[in-house]
Design a protein around this motif. Sequence first.
Motif, short mmCIF file in Angstrom:
data_model
loop_
_atom_site.label_atom_id
_atom_site.label_comp_id
_atom_site.label_asym_id
_atom_site.label_seq_id
_atom_site.Cartn_x
_atom_site.Cartn_y
_atom_site.Cartn_z
N LEU A 24 0.86 -1.43 0.06
CA LEU A 24 -0.08 -0.28 0.44
C LEU A 24 1.00 1.39 -0.03
O LEU A 24 0.32 2.25 -0.45
CB LEU A 24 -1.22 0.32 1.29
N PRO A 26 3.92 2.29 -1.26
CA PRO A 26 3.61 2.51 -3.07
C PRO A 26 3.06 3.42 -3.67
O PRO A 26 3.54 4.51 -4.01
CB PRO A 26 5.21 2.23 -3.47
N GLY A 27 1.77 3.10 -3.18
CA GLY A 27 0.75 3.35 -3.95
C GLY A 27 0.17 4.94 -3.79
O GLY A 27 0.06 6.06 -4.50
N TRP A 28 0.67 4.90 -2.40
CA TRP A 28 0.02 6.10 -1.36
C TRP A 28 0.61 7.71 -1.80
O TRP A 28 0.47 8.21 -2.42
CB TRP A 28 -0.50 6.26 -0.23
N LEU A 30 3.30 7.16 -3.95
CA LEU A 30 2.87 8.09 -5.97
C LEU A 30 1.93 8.89 -6.11
O LEU A 30 2.13 8.94 -7.03
CB LEU A 30 3.44 6.57 -6.40
N VAL A 31 0.50 8.80 -5.58
CA VAL A 31 -0.28 9.17 -6.05
C VAL A 31 -0.52 11.01 -5.46
O VAL A 31 -0.98 11.68 -5.81
CB VAL A 31 -2.23 8.51 -5.30
N PRO B 93 3.50 7.97 -12.07
CA PRO B 93 3.19 7.72 -11.05
C PRO B 93 2.74 7.39 -10.30
O PRO B 93 1.49 6.21 -10.07
CB PRO B 93 4.05 8.40 -10.39
N ALA B 94 1.68 8.51 -9.87
CA ALA B 94 -0.34 8.91 -9.49
C ALA B 94 -1.16 6.99 -10.53
O ALA B 94 -1.71 6.48 -10.12
CB ALA B 94 -1.03 9.86 -9.74
N ALA B 95 -0.41 7.36 -11.68
CA ALA B 95 -1.01 5.93 -12.87
C ALA B 95 -1.10 4.97 -12.71
O ALA B 95 -2.07 4.06 -12.47
CB ALA B 95 -1.44 6.49 -13.97
N SER B 97 0.11 3.75 -9.64
CA SER B 97 -0.43 3.31 -8.16
C SER B 97 -1.85 2.71 -8.10
O SER B 97 -2.65 2.25 -7.44
CB SER B 97 0.30 4.37 -7.18
N MET B 98 -2.49 3.85 -9.12
CA MET B 98 -4.26 3.75 -9.58
C MET B 98 -4.93 2.90 -10.01
O MET B 98 -5.32 1.83 -9.99
CB MET B 98 -4.93 5.23 -9.94
N PHE B 101 -2.92 -0.49 -7.98
CA PHE B 101 -3.07 -1.21 -6.44
C PHE B 101 -4.45 -0.59 -6.23
O PHE B 101 -3.88 0.93 -5.52
CB PHE B 101 -1.47 -0.47 -5.86
N THR B 103 -7.43 0.92 -4.78
CA THR B 103 -7.60 0.63 -3.39
C THR B 103 -9.28 1.64 -3.41
O THR B 103 -9.79 1.72 -4.47
CB THR B 103 -6.62 1.92 -2.24
N THR B 182 10.32 -0.81 -7.11
CA THR B 182 9.28 -0.65 -8.05
C THR B 182 9.62 0.49 -9.17
O THR B 182 9.24 0.67 -10.27
CB THR B 182 8.70 0.56 -6.99
#
Lengths: 310, 277
Positions: A24, A26-28, A30-31, B93-95, B97-98, B101, B103, B182
């Motif tokens: 979780l 890295p996801g958070w 990166l966004v 990076p935003a795209a 992870s979205m 990953f 959520t 990553t």
Amino acid sequence: MNSPAIDTPAAQASTPVAHKPRRLAPGWFLVSPSVALLLIWMIVPLGMTVYFSLIRYNLLYPGENDFVGLENFEYFVTDAAFLSGAGNTLLLVGSVLLISVVLGVLISALLEASEFFGRGIVRVLLISPFFIMPTVSALLWKNLIFHPVSGILAAIWQFFGAQPVDWLAHHPLFSIIMIVSWQWLPFAILILMTAMQSLDQEQKEAARLDGAGPIAIFWHLTLPHLARPIAVVVMIETIFLLSVFAEIYTTTSGGPGYESTNLAYLIYTQALLQFDVGMASAGGLIAVVIANIAAIVLIRMIGKNLTDKQ
Amino acid sequence: MLTLKQSRRLQSLIIGALAWAIAAVIFFPIFWMVLTSLKTEIDAFATPPQFIFTPTLENYLHINERSDYFAFAWNSVLISVSATLLCMCLAVPAAYSMAFFETRHTKRTLLWMLSTKMLPPVGVLVPIYLLAKQFGLLDSRLALIIIYTLINLPIIVWMVYTYFKDIPVDILEAARLDGATTWQEIVRVLLPIARGGLASTMLLSLILCWNEAFWSLNLTSSAAAPLTALVASYSSPEGLFWAKLSAVSTLACAPILIFGWISQKQLVRGLSFGAVK
């Protein structure tokens, strides 16, 4: 699920299916830059606009920044310019939407109706105006098409023995609607044409074999298929059409009087020509509210479609 | 009686003629602009408008005469390219992870991003203008780069997100199993696979930046002004040089027009936020 062991290759190998919220962090991480920047971009200026709209703030009279409550809103809304500005905005958005959706559906249906010579070239020609920068298209129409002496329309009028019309002076809003429609009709064609290509040909063939005419097929098969793309066109165009600016700036400057002033242009004149920051901010907030009402309605309509496609 | 084949051919002929006629009308202003750019100023202003004339390249040769065309063009290039690169650095990076990953907040975040596009620029014109003034960024390229990055970010994130969504997760899983970090996973695996999609996303961003004409008109005057502002300066009555205006406009629009033609298919996807394929 969040145990550290999950991150080791061995654990992953043993649970190959469980790749849901693992890692979780890295996801958070990166966004967040994008979200944070957009949040700042929204909140800081908007907060300032709210603050400015509540005080007296004219750049010509520095230091007189008393709190005036809703006075700015009152002045802005009761000003004669506001009503014509709001009316013109609605008329502009409504007409361009109507023109681009109706003509867009008809033209793309025509292009998809049958194979013909040079269809690729026709496609390219039809979507070209969309890529022309707004200031260029405005001046192009102003000087080469609408000009009452040497414009193309004047020549056509004269050819038929009619008196040439000074379009921008006598029909300013209509002229601007023409210019803006010319820019946005290609967008509608582009989206709708692509959408039509994904229409199931077998279904169409089946309908034809069952004796359905071309109009019946268009009405009962093609049009329902286009519901979502049309919604997309309406949403995107509304976003951009609510803030049409360059086309007015370079052609009529909102005139004569307020005949071709929309809200965006009105706020611009308040702020940067009359230096009344307070009034302009109040106007800006009203524009935001109007845009948000439109946005809520539109997102309700198609937001679900946008994310639920997978 | 017409046979089926003949009637099909007739139909195709009629539809073709009609389509060509419509295309000719819609494309005419652009055609006329290019034609006018090849005229002398006297021919350009002639009544009735002339279709037959001796073409000249004079306007293109003297493009710098009235104003420093290349300075404006350079501003456009610099601003569009920088804003595009910056935007991609934030969006990828935003795209990533979205898309990989997901959520329970992802969909809401995406819609929220889209909703920031609903904020009309006039709503924040005053504060942005004053902030730019405060920080000495009026008439600076940096201000436009920052603003363009932010206004295009939602569209770019959406577009990259829809491209990433099409990539099977297994490929990334495999890289991860081989011990990729990553960073390696994004740079060595993801980006090469999504190359085509990313290229058209960048093209879209370039087109949007190049043609943007609200902030460029309001925040620049000379030093940082891009081509949109140069063209707008011809709207004043003293600028009655139609042939030159047409030449400047043609040069300003040509690269974007060509980009647009090349990437029309992919643009549909980006501009419709992935809703139409």
